[in-house]
Structure formats: C-alpha cells, structure tokens
Write an enzyme that holds these catalytic residues in place. Structure first.
Site, PDB file in Angstrom:
ATOM      1  N   ARG A  69       0.862  -1.172   0.000  1.00 25.10           N
ATOM      2  CA  ARG A  69       0.000   0.000   0.000  1.00 25.10           C
ATOM      3  C   ARG A  69       0.904   1.229   0.000  1.00 25.10           C
ATOM      4  NH1 ARG A  69      -1.984  -3.508   4.061  1.00 25.10           N
ATOM      5  NH2 ARG A  69      -4.043  -4.392   3.587  1.00 25.10           N
ATOM      6  N   ARG A 110      -1.175  -1.832  -6.512  1.00 27.94           N
ATOM      7  CA  ARG A 110      -1.300  -3.010  -5.646  1.00 27.94           C
ATOM      8  C   ARG A 110      -2.229  -4.038  -6.293  1.00 27.94           C
ATOM      9  NH1 ARG A 110      -0.960  -4.636  -0.200  1.00 27.94           N
ATOM     10  NH2 ARG A 110      -2.868  -5.392   0.763  1.00 27.94           N
ATOM     11  N   HIS A 118      -3.262   3.222  -5.469  1.00 25.70           N
ATOM     12  CA  HIS A 118      -3.600   1.917  -4.893  1.00 25.70           C
ATOM     13  C   HIS A 118      -3.771   0.853  -5.963  1.00 25.70           C
ATOM     14  CE1 HIS A 118      -4.890  -0.687  -1.627  1.00 25.70           C
ATOM     15  NE2 HIS A 118      -5.918  -1.085  -2.376  1.00 25.70           N
ATOM     16  N   TYR A 130      -9.600  -9.988  -5.900  1.00 29.52           N
ATOM     17  CA  TYR A 130      -8.808  -9.645  -7.079  1.00 29.52           C
ATOM     18  C   TYR A 130      -9.132 -10.547  -8.272  1.00 29.52           C
ATOM     19  CZ  TYR A 130      -5.946  -6.756  -3.990  1.00 29.52           C
ATOM     20  OH  TYR A 130      -5.519  -5.803  -3.116  1.00 29.52           O
ATOM     21  N   HIS A 171      -3.258  -8.984   4.052  1.00 24.66           N
ATOM     22  CA  HIS A 171      -4.699  -9.123   4.233  1.00 24.66           C
ATOM     23  C   HIS A 171      -4.982  -9.951   5.486  1.00 24.66           C
ATOM     24  CE1 HIS A 171      -5.610  -8.421  -0.305  1.00 24.66           C
ATOM     25  NE2 HIS A 171      -5.563  -7.294   0.375  1.00 24.66           N
ATOM     26  N   LYS A 207      -2.774  -1.629   7.827  1.00 20.57           N
ATOM     27  CA  LYS A 207      -4.193  -1.271   7.819  1.00 20.57           C
ATOM     28  C   LYS A 207      -4.987  -1.985   8.908  1.00 20.57           C
ATOM     29  CE  LYS A 207      -8.148  -1.169   4.644  1.00 20.57           C
ATOM     30  NZ  LYS A 207      -8.601  -1.486   3.264  1.00 20.57           N
TER      31      LYS A 207
END
Length: 308
Positions: free
Chosen positions: A142, A245, A242, A285, A276, A167
């Site tokens: 990120r 990514r 972003h 994705y 994640h 995050k």
C-alpha cells in the site's frame, strides 16, 4: 460518563482487537450518543437512529445510509446484551457502494510514470518518486505502507522490508528481489547525497527532508499521470496509486494460473504477503481482470471434464 459511552468504548475495543481501525465510526457513534443524550434517551430506537442518520438535511441519501449502517452495527452489538435496544432494518436507508474499478497498469503505463518522475525539476524529488513507483510495482505495498517506512525498516543487507502497524494493525516482513535491493541502495545513496540533514528517519523523503505526506504524494501522482499521458478507462476506472497493488495481485494470480499452480493452496501465501487479514479479501482480485476470469473458467471446465 453515560452507560452508552461505556458500551461504545467496549464495542470499539472488541472490534479493534480484530484488526479494525474504526476512526470514522468512533466519531459518528460519539455524535450519535450525544444526540440521544440531548433528546433524553439512553436506548437506541429505530426512530432515533433514523432521525439522527438523516442529518444534515441537505446531505446525500448515500451519506444518510452510511451513517445508519454505522449505528446498525453498534445496535446489533448492544441488542445482544440488552434486547431493549432496537436494530434498525437493513433496507431503511440503503447506501450504494462506490468501489472504484481497478485500473490495471500495463508495463508501458509504469514506464511512462517512471519517465515522468525523472522529469521533476528537483533531483531528490525525481529519485524519490521514481523509486517509490518501482517499489510499489514489485512488492504490492500500500502506498501508505511505503511512505511510513523508516530507514531501519529497510534492511538492504538481508533484502527485507519490515512493514509495521498496517491497515489492520498487523506487521509483516516483505522479501526483496536482488534487483530491487540494488535500486533501493542507489536511491539511498542519492538521497543521502542530496539531503544531508534529513528531519525525519523516513526512507523516502521530501525535498525538505521530511517524511512524504500522503496528500502531497497523491498530488504528485496526479501530476505524474498527466505527464505520463495515462487516461481513465471509464468514470470509475482512473489510475490511482492503490491500483498498482491491484495490478501486482492480478499479475501474480495470472502467473499462477498460466503455470498450472494450485491457486487455492497458494492464496493464503499471497494474502500474508499483501497483509490481508483473510484470504477472502485477496479473492476479490479474481474479479479485477477479464483475463483472470477466463483462466479461472478454463480451470473449472478442465476439472469438470475429468470427473467420473
């Protein structure tokens, strides 16, 4: 302190222990509790939640829906403890989602961005953004994670990045390819030559020796996109930082499918690498590129054809 305020603190503590940041919900729910107190209530009701959610009156219905969804989550928590608290119905003020369509960068797009970075008048600024773009492309970090890197987080001897407090409150180590290490070493030398007295210990620095702020990096990104000639593919598909990514994840998945790898078994590894919390977040994705969906469909068709 009111009972609702105590319950809110407990609720936030529980959710944050699961990795959620909840900065906006904390502000909104604090305002909601003050609203209830001003109206002489210490219990969540559908009527009270609905009235608060529709403030200010001139706001969009989407904003109203988002406000009510924050209250609904808190109300569900409280209802399990005390059924006197009502949970507003889910469809009362539905909020539409506005998730952007990922802009999947081609190799030509990346080359154009890095060439545009080299055109910055300041040699330090040029080196910083060219290296930053390259690091995002090859690691899938990120942009906020890259900007928060300190010099001690970049181990150029071991070839590892230490990404701290991400995050979801997790930290991880990201291995680097030798060519990436060489690029980072070259940047570090240029940075130290061009900025002999940095203000902060950050790895990437501004022209004044401070840590790059996200807002300034975003403005620079818009300038790079303009100079590089990148164009939006639709109203919801614009080249954002972003999306590099997203592009990294899609390229990785495409490579696995083309190689015939066991993607289901490898997906937890990609999730860990990207930081994640759950592999389900990474599976999103799969819908980001038509080519990926084609490969997935082909894999499923092949599996179906060999079943007895």
């Amino acid at each position: 302190m009111s009972d609702l305020r105590v319950e809110l603190d407990n609720y936030l503590a529980i959710r944050r222990s699961l990795g959620f940041k909840l900065r906006r919900p904390e502000l909104l729910l604090g305002d909601f509790i003050r609203y209830l107190g001003a109206n002489g209530s210490d219990t969540i009701t559908t009527q009270g939640a609905f009235a608060w959610a529709r403030l200010p009156a001139e706001a969009s219905t989407d904003w109203w829906g988002q406000r009510l969804s924050v209250v609904r989550a808190f109300a569900r928590h409280l209802h399990a403890i005390d059924p006197a608290h009502e949970v507003p119905p889910a469809g009362l003020l539905p909020a539409r989602t506005h998730r952007a369509t990922p802009y999947l960068y081609s190799d030509a797009d990346i080359a154009a961005l890095m060439a545009a970075a080299r055109q910055f008048r300041s040699p330090l600024r040029a080196a910083t953004f060219e290296t930053l773009i390259g690091l995002l492309v090859v690691t899938g970090l990120r942009i906020g994670e890259a900007l928060r890197l300190d010099r001690d987080d970049v181990d150029l001897v071991a070839g590892v990045l230490r990404v701290r407090d991400t995050k979801f409150g997790k930290s991880r180590e990201v291995p680097l390819h030798p060519s990436t290490v060489e690029a980072l070493v070259a940047y570090a030398r240029s940075r130290d030559r061009l900025c002999r007295r940095p203000v902060h210990p950050s790895f990437f620095v501004s022209t004044t020796g401070t840590r790059l702020m996200y807002c300034n990096a975003h403005l620079a990104w818009l300038e790079l996109v303009r100079r590089g000639g990148l164009q939006p593919r639709s109203e919801k598909c614009r080249p954002r930082p972003h999306d590099i990514r997203h592009s990294f994840a899609v390229r990785t998945l495409l490579g696995w499918y083309r190689d015939g790898a066991d993607v289901a078994a490898l997906m937890p590894l990609l999730s860990t690498y990207l930081g994640h919390v759950h592999p389900a977040n990474t599976y999103w994705y799969l819908s980001a590129a038509p080519e990926l969906l084609t490969l997935v469909a082909a894999r499923l068709d092949a599996a179906a054809s060999v079943r007895p």
